[in-house]
Design a protein around this motif. Structure first.
Motif, PDB file in Angstrom:
ATOM      1  N   UNK A   1      -8.779  -1.731   2.860  1.00 20.85           N
ATOM      2  CA  UNK A   1      -8.046  -2.888   3.374  1.00 20.85           C
ATOM      3  C   UNK A   1      -6.540  -2.686   3.235  1.00 20.85           C
ATOM      4  N   UNK A   2      -6.111  -1.991   2.195  1.00 20.43           N
ATOM      5  CA  UNK A   2      -4.684  -1.707   2.044  1.00 20.43           C
ATOM      6  C   UNK A   2      -4.198  -0.725   3.101  1.00 20.43           C
ATOM      7  N   UNK A   3      -5.037   0.254   3.427  1.00 19.24           N
ATOM      8  CA  UNK A   3      -4.641   1.256   4.410  1.00 19.24           C
ATOM      9  C   UNK A   3      -4.286   0.632   5.751  1.00 19.24           C
ATOM     10  N   UNK A   4      -5.021  -0.373   6.161  1.00 18.47           N
ATOM     11  CA  UNK A   4      -4.895  -0.900   7.525  1.00 18.47           C
ATOM     12  C   UNK A   4      -3.491  -1.424   7.842  1.00 18.47           C
ATOM     13  N   UNK A   5      -2.957  -2.385   7.099  1.00 22.18           N
ATOM     14  CA  UNK A   5      -1.596  -2.835   7.420  1.00 22.18           C
ATOM     15  C   UNK A   5      -0.540  -1.791   7.112  1.00 22.18           C
ATOM     16  N   UNK A   6      -0.806  -0.928   6.123  1.00 20.43           N
ATOM     17  CA  UNK A   6       0.141   0.145   5.812  1.00 20.43           C
ATOM     18  C   UNK A   6       0.309   1.058   7.017  1.00 20.43           C
ATOM     19  N   UNK A   7      -0.783   1.401   7.685  1.00 20.76           N
ATOM     20  CA  UNK A   7      -0.704   2.245   8.869  1.00 20.76           C
ATOM     21  C   UNK A   7       0.109   1.582   9.968  1.00 20.76           C
ATOM     22  N   UNK A   8      -0.070   0.275  10.135  1.00 19.70           N
ATOM     23  CA  UNK A   8       0.705  -0.442  11.146  1.00 19.70           C
ATOM     24  C   UNK A   8       2.192  -0.374  10.813  1.00 19.70           C
ATOM     25  N   UNK A   9       2.535  -0.665   9.587  1.00 21.07           N
ATOM     26  CA  UNK A   9       3.939  -0.615   9.167  1.00 21.07           C
ATOM     27  C   UNK A   9       4.520   0.779   9.354  1.00 21.07           C
ATOM     28  N   UNK A  10       3.796   1.782   8.901  1.00 16.42           N
ATOM     29  CA  UNK A  10       4.323   3.152   8.947  1.00 16.42           C
ATOM     30  C   UNK A  10       4.381   3.689  10.367  1.00 16.42           C
ATOM     31  N   UNK A  11       3.308   3.493  11.128  1.00 16.11           N
ATOM     32  CA  UNK A  11       3.275   4.048  12.485  1.00 16.11           C
ATOM     33  C   UNK A  11       4.344   3.435  13.379  1.00 16.11           C
ATOM     34  N   UNK A  12       4.559   2.147  13.258  1.00 14.10           N
ATOM     35  CA  UNK A  12       5.512   1.466  14.131  1.00 14.10           C
ATOM     36  C   UNK A  12       6.926   1.450  13.570  1.00 14.10           C
ATOM     37  N   UNK A  13       7.131   2.119  12.447  1.00 12.91           N
ATOM     38  CA  UNK A  13       8.477   2.297  11.927  1.00 12.91           C
ATOM     39  C   UNK A  13       9.135   1.039  11.408  1.00 12.91           C
ATOM     40  N   UNK A  14       8.345   0.126  10.880  1.00 13.77           N
ATOM     41  CA  UNK A  14       8.887  -1.110  10.308  1.00 13.77           C
ATOM     42  C   UNK A  14       9.319  -0.811   8.869  1.00 13.77           C
ATOM     43  N   UNK A  15      10.566  -1.039   8.520  1.00 17.16           N
ATOM     44  CA  UNK A  15      11.017  -0.724   7.158  1.00 17.16           C
ATOM     45  C   UNK A  15      10.261  -1.543   6.107  1.00 17.16           C
ATOM     46  N   UNK A  16       9.775  -0.862   5.080  1.00 18.55           N
ATOM     47  CA  UNK A  16       9.061  -1.541   4.004  1.00 18.55           C
ATOM     48  C   UNK A  16       8.972  -0.612   2.804  1.00 18.55           C
ATOM     49  N   UNK A  17       8.631  -1.172   1.683  1.00 23.21           N
ATOM     50  CA  UNK A  17       8.264  -0.400   0.507  1.00 23.21           C
ATOM     51  C   UNK A  17       6.880  -0.841   0.070  1.00 23.21           C
ATOM     52  N   UNK A  18       6.218   0.005  -0.692  1.00 22.97           N
ATOM     53  CA  UNK A  18       4.897  -0.377  -1.173  1.00 22.97           C
ATOM     54  C   UNK A  18       4.824  -0.241  -2.688  1.00 22.97           C
ATOM     55  N   UNK A  19       3.830  -0.888  -3.233  1.00 25.12           N
ATOM     56  CA  UNK A  19       3.580  -0.830  -4.682  1.00 25.12           C
ATOM     57  C   UNK A  19       2.077  -0.807  -4.898  1.00 25.12           C
ATOM     58  N   UNK A  20       1.623   0.180  -5.654  1.00 35.40           N
ATOM     59  CA  UNK A  20       0.199   0.320  -5.927  1.00 35.40           C
ATOM     60  C   UNK A  20      -0.188  -0.533  -7.131  1.00 35.40           C
ATOM     61  N   UNK A  21      -1.176  -1.388  -6.937  1.00 35.97           N
ATOM     62  CA  UNK A  21      -1.782  -2.145  -8.028  1.00 35.97           C
ATOM     63  C   UNK A  21      -3.175  -1.560  -8.265  1.00 35.97           C
ATOM     64  N   UNK A  22      -3.423  -1.105  -9.464  1.00 37.06           N
ATOM     65  CA  UNK A  22      -4.653  -0.396  -9.777  1.00 37.06           C
ATOM     66  C   UNK A  22      -5.899  -1.264  -9.562  1.00 37.06           C
ATOM     67  N   UNK A  23      -6.972  -0.625  -9.097  1.00 41.27           N
ATOM     68  CA  UNK A  23      -8.246  -1.303  -8.902  1.00 41.27           C
ATOM     69  C   UNK A  23      -9.256  -0.920  -9.977  1.00 41.27           C
ATOM     70  N   UNK A  24      -8.742  -0.431 -11.106  1.00 39.64           N
ATOM     71  CA  UNK A  24      -9.588  -0.111 -12.258  1.00 39.64           C
ATOM     72  C   UNK A  24      -8.688  -0.033 -13.482  1.00 39.64           C
ATOM     73  N   UNK A  25      -9.307   0.123 -14.643  1.00 43.36           N
ATOM     74  CA  UNK A  25      -8.530   0.222 -15.878  1.00 43.36           C
ATOM     75  C   UNK A  25      -8.431  -1.108 -16.591  1.00 43.36           C
ATOM     76  N   UNK A  26      -7.836  -1.074 -17.777  1.00 42.12           N
ATOM     77  CA  UNK A  26      -7.738  -2.280 -18.598  1.00 42.12           C
ATOM     78  C   UNK A  26      -6.881  -3.346 -17.917  1.00 42.12           C
ATOM     79  N   UNK A  27      -7.443  -4.529 -17.772  1.00 39.62           N
ATOM     80  CA  UNK A  27      -6.695  -5.687 -17.296  1.00 39.62           C
ATOM     81  C   UNK A  27      -6.300  -5.667 -15.836  1.00 39.62           C
TER      82      UNK A  27
END
Length: 225
Positions: free
Chosen positions: A13-39
């Motif tokens: 689900x994260x990949x989908x909008x990221x591809x839109x942003x990246x492919x169409x050259x819309x300026x953005x930054x990203x931040x990874x939030x872990x899907x495992x690990x403590x808390x």
């Protein structure tokens, strides 16, 4: 503008909008939030209104949910043709995206996205046969109509929605037609997809819930490096 995403290797689900942003050259930054690990669930609950990713943050605006994010980007940048320009094709593209959002539960459950993995033969095709047939029918009709290489000729949000399915076909060597295989190649050849893939392959984290060997009991949770 910032996009909060999950682990690139697993978070379809994260990949989908990221591809839109990246492919169409819309300026953005990203931040990874872990899907495992403590808390990790507590972190998501603090950062996301839904406790899930992705989440788009644009100034004071917070937009969760993949399709809502894509629609916001399309409204923000009508000149980019994130959806097809033709109104009938745009309706078809949105219908395909909505179907991807709500259906294909078998392939999601039995063949989780794992971009680093190569697991041919690990998925019982009988368990996902109905989903594969529908994917073939949907992709085949749109690709025949458009002439390819993407569902509506040029890359659109509909392709972003189906990119994780293309990755599953590659990861598990699922049996598909030559037309569908060519579409998978087109997705993999997209520069934005290659960028995401390169970053996914460098991630050190393992999410057991999305590893087929753990799901099928071949290895114990917590033992994959």
């Amino acid at each position: 503008m910032k996009l909060l995403i999950g682990n690139r290797n697993y978070s379809s689900w994260s990949m989908r909008p990221w591809l839109v942003l990246a492919h169409f050259g819309i300026p953005f930054e990203d931040e990874v939030l872990q899907l495992s690990g403590d808390g990790w669930r507590d972190v998501l609950a603090r950062r996301s209104p839904t406790g899930k990713v992705p989440v788009l943050i644009d100034g004071d605006l917070v937009v969760p949910e993949t399709i809502a994010i894509i629609e916001y980007l399309a409204d923000l940048h009508p000149e980019l043709r994130i959806w097809p320009e033709d109104i009938s094709q745009r309706a078809q593209a949105r219908a395909a995206a909505a179907e991807m959002h709500s259906a294909f539960q078998s392939i999601r459950s039995h063949a989780p996205m794992n971009l680093r993995g190569s697991h041919p033969g690990r998925v019982n095709v009988d368990t996902i046969a109905k989903d594969l047939h529908r994917i073939e029918t949907l992709w085949g009709g749109l690709l025949t109509q458009s002439g390819g290489p993407f569902l509506f000729g040029e890359f659109t949000a509909a392709d972003a929605m189906f990119a994780p399915v293309a990755s599953r076909i590659r990861t598990y060597a699922l049996p598909v037609s030559d037309l569908a295989a060519a579409y998978v190649e087109a997705i993999y050849s997209l520069p934005a997809f290659q960028e995401w893939l390169a970053m996914a392959r460098k991630e050190p984290w393992v999410v057991d819930d999305d590893e087929i060997d753990v799901i099928q009991g071949r290895v114990a949770p917590g033992t994959l490096a």
